[in-house]
Scaffold this active site. Sequence first.
Site, mmCIF file in Angstrom:
data_model
loop_
_atom_site.group_PDB
_atom_site.id
_atom_site.type_symbol
_atom_site.label_atom_id
_atom_site.label_comp_id
_atom_site.label_asym_id
_atom_site.label_seq_id
_atom_site.Cartn_x
_atom_site.Cartn_y
_atom_site.Cartn_z
ATOM 1 N N CYS A 116 0.821 -1.226 0.000
ATOM 2 C CA CYS A 116 0.000 0.000 0.000
ATOM 3 C C CYS A 116 0.849 1.267 0.000
ATOM 4 C CB CYS A 116 -0.956 0.001 1.186
ATOM 5 S SG CYS A 116 -2.011 -1.444 1.237
ATOM 6 N N HIS A 257 -3.315 7.034 2.768
ATOM 7 C CA HIS A 257 -3.720 5.731 2.229
ATOM 8 C C HIS A 257 -5.117 5.423 2.754
ATOM 9 C CE1 HIS A 257 -4.007 1.657 1.155
ATOM 10 N NE2 HIS A 257 -3.756 1.167 2.355
ATOM 11 N N ASN A 287 -10.007 -0.454 0.374
ATOM 12 C CA ASN A 287 -8.545 -0.352 0.302
ATOM 13 C C ASN A 287 -8.076 -0.902 -1.048
ATOM 14 O OD1 ASN A 287 -5.781 -0.681 0.556
ATOM 15 N ND2 ASN A 287 -5.873 -1.527 2.633
HETATM 16 C C1 LIG Z 1 -10.157 -5.444 10.472
HETATM 17 C C2 LIG Z 1 -10.769 -4.362 11.348
HETATM 18 C C3 LIG Z 1 -11.771 -3.559 10.544
HETATM 19 C C4 LIG Z 1 -11.487 -5.008 12.534
HETATM 20 O O1 LIG Z 1 -11.981 -3.996 13.376
HETATM 21 P P1 LIG Z 1 -11.832 -4.197 14.945
HETATM 22 O O2 LIG Z 1 -12.377 -2.961 15.587
HETATM 23 O O3 LIG Z 1 -10.434 -4.573 15.246
HETATM 24 O O4 LIG Z 1 -12.777 -5.404 15.182
HETATM 25 P P2 LIG Z 1 -13.619 -5.726 16.480
HETATM 26 O O5 LIG Z 1 -12.692 -5.986 17.619
HETATM 27 O O6 LIG Z 1 -14.654 -4.662 16.679
HETATM 28 O O7 LIG Z 1 -14.341 -7.028 16.042
HETATM 29 C C5 LIG Z 1 -13.647 -8.228 15.871
HETATM 30 C C6 LIG Z 1 -14.723 -9.277 15.786
HETATM 31 O O8 LIG Z 1 -15.482 -9.027 14.588
HETATM 32 C C7 LIG Z 1 -15.488 -10.194 13.808
HETATM 33 N N1 LIG Z 1 -15.456 -9.803 12.413
HETATM 34 C C8 LIG Z 1 -14.362 -9.653 11.646
HETATM 35 N N2 LIG Z 1 -14.739 -9.289 10.416
HETATM 36 C C9 LIG Z 1 -16.076 -9.197 10.420
HETATM 37 C C10 LIG Z 1 -17.018 -8.860 9.437
HETATM 38 N N3 LIG Z 1 -16.659 -8.539 8.179
HETATM 39 N N4 LIG Z 1 -18.318 -8.852 9.778
HETATM 40 C C11 LIG Z 1 -18.709 -9.155 11.031
HETATM 41 N N5 LIG Z 1 -17.849 -9.502 11.992
HETATM 42 C C12 LIG Z 1 -16.542 -9.515 11.691
HETATM 43 C C13 LIG Z 1 -14.259 -10.955 14.211
HETATM 44 O O9 LIG Z 1 -14.419 -12.328 13.935
HETATM 45 C C14 LIG Z 1 -14.190 -10.680 15.681
HETATM 46 O O10 LIG Z 1 -15.087 -11.528 16.327
HETATM 47 P P3 LIG Z 1 -14.725 -12.171 17.763
HETATM 48 O O11 LIG Z 1 -14.555 -10.989 18.674
HETATM 49 O O12 LIG Z 1 -15.918 -12.996 18.064
HETATM 50 O O13 LIG Z 1 -13.479 -12.934 17.554
HETATM 51 C C15 LIG Z 1 -9.667 -3.413 11.882
HETATM 52 O O14 LIG Z 1 -8.874 -4.092 12.818
HETATM 53 C C16 LIG Z 1 -8.788 -2.862 10.788
HETATM 54 O O15 LIG Z 1 -9.233 -2.125 9.943
HETATM 55 N N6 LIG Z 1 -7.500 -3.170 10.828
HETATM 56 C C17 LIG Z 1 -6.573 -2.650 9.830
HETATM 57 C C18 LIG Z 1 -6.687 -3.455 8.575
HETATM 58 C C19 LIG Z 1 -6.043 -2.771 7.410
HETATM 59 O O16 LIG Z 1 -6.304 -1.627 7.171
HETATM 60 N N7 LIG Z 1 -5.207 -3.477 6.659
HETATM 61 C C20 LIG Z 1 -4.551 -2.973 5.532
HETATM 62 C C21 LIG Z 1 -3.456 -2.073 5.932
HETATM 63 S S1 LIG Z 1 -2.700 -1.385 4.525
#
Ligand SMILES: CC(C)(COP(=O)(O)OP(=O)(O)OC[C@H]1O[C@@H](n2cnc3c(N)ncnc32)[C@H](O)[C@@H]1OP(=O)(O)O)[C@@H](O)C(=O)NCCC(=O)NCCS
Length: 330
Positions: A116, A257, A287
């Site tokens: 990215c 980004h 993304n």
């Molecule tokens: C992935 C991301 C959106 C998750 O958000 P988060 O606030 O950490 O997630 P939460 O803690 O609120 O929720 C996690 C839970 O949601 C669940 N979950 C994950 N994806 C889900 C989806 N698409 N729909 C519903 N539930 C989902 C997980 O299984 C987890 O469940 P559990 O607690 O029972 O294990 C966030 O961590 C993120 O954006 N990270 C950066 C990713 C990124 O940008 N990557 C590229 C970088 S260049």
Amino acid sequence: MPTRSTVILGTGSYAPERILSNEDLAHMVDTSDEWIRTRTGIRERRIAAPDEAPSDMGVRAAQRALDDAGVRPAEIDLLIVATVTPDMPMPACACIIQHKLGVPTTAACFDLNAACSGFVYSLDTACAMLTSGRYRKALVIGVEKLSAVLDWQDRTTCVLFGDGAGATVIGLSDEPNVGLIGTRLGTSGAEANLLYISHGGTRSPATTESIAARDHCIRMKGKEIFKLAVRAMDETARDILEQHGVRADQISLVIPHQANLRIIEAISQYLELPMERFFVNVDRYGNTSAASIPIALDEARRSGRIKAGDLTLLVAFGAGLTYGSALIRW
Ligand SMILES: CC(C)(COP(=O)(O)OP(=O)(O)OC[C@H]1O[C@@H](n2cnc3c(N)ncnc32)[C@H](O)[C@@H]1OP(=O)(O)O)[C@@H](O)C(=O)NCCC(=O)NCCS
């Protein structure tokens, strides 16, 4: 002899026609529009047609950038394509684009993989090569077809990414203090295990088993990446501002980004710059990795959010881990 400035002469972007909404995804995996919107800010993303290759998307974005710049493909002597999803492992996507666009055979053409952060890395590379005096006009493209490397059964990744392309034409100017003022690039390979595609390379070539296990798809530890992204983007932004004696409030527009609206909001808080100074289109594209910043840059310019004399800050973060920032005076 004083170093000449490197300036952006034109920008262009291309988004595939097909829109995949959060509602559509809720029919494919156990997720909801509400979950995706509140965690990421994403409402929809674009998905390339099955027969639409990254080189096709890159050519469309490049043609728009060349038109915008009033530059002919024949004038390009450097072509860099930032991508982690090239048409094929070999040859480079840049070679395919060179032929499709009609860029001369005397041009240097290569791909750059910095995930990215790929566009910021490529911009820096192109500007360094231009100021060497050995090249005159560069085309820098960021393009991804991430839909081809997503596990459509993994709700933790498939809701986040999309396809698209952005391009810029870069040239030299004798006017001082315009164009690319500076860049900061960084890498932390110790965290390579947080965001990766494990199979399909040469260490673990694709096998029947790896394909069945969808091991050639993106895997990610989202929570860890989130924290590191905020920290790295904040730090690289601060570093470049300090290095060039610029206060955050002198930046008219930050083009970050586009991974997650919450990451962008966190950086806005840390830099104490209001969200109005941040360009956001993650809601429409998700993304798009290396394509994310050049698409946003093109949309920002075309919507009148960048004017002559403005200072723009690009901030990127991605797999690697890689990160980087660039300061541009228009
Ligand atoms: C992935 C991301 C959106 C998750 O958000 P988060 O606030 O950490 O997630 P939460 O803690 O609120 O929720 C996690 C839970 O949601 C669940 N979950 C994950 N994806 C889900 C989806 N698409 N729909 C519903 N539930 C989902 C997980 O299984 C987890 O469940 P559990 O607690 O029972 O294990 C966030 O961590 C993120 O954006 N990270 C950066 C990713 C990124 O940008 N990557 C590229 C970088 S260049």
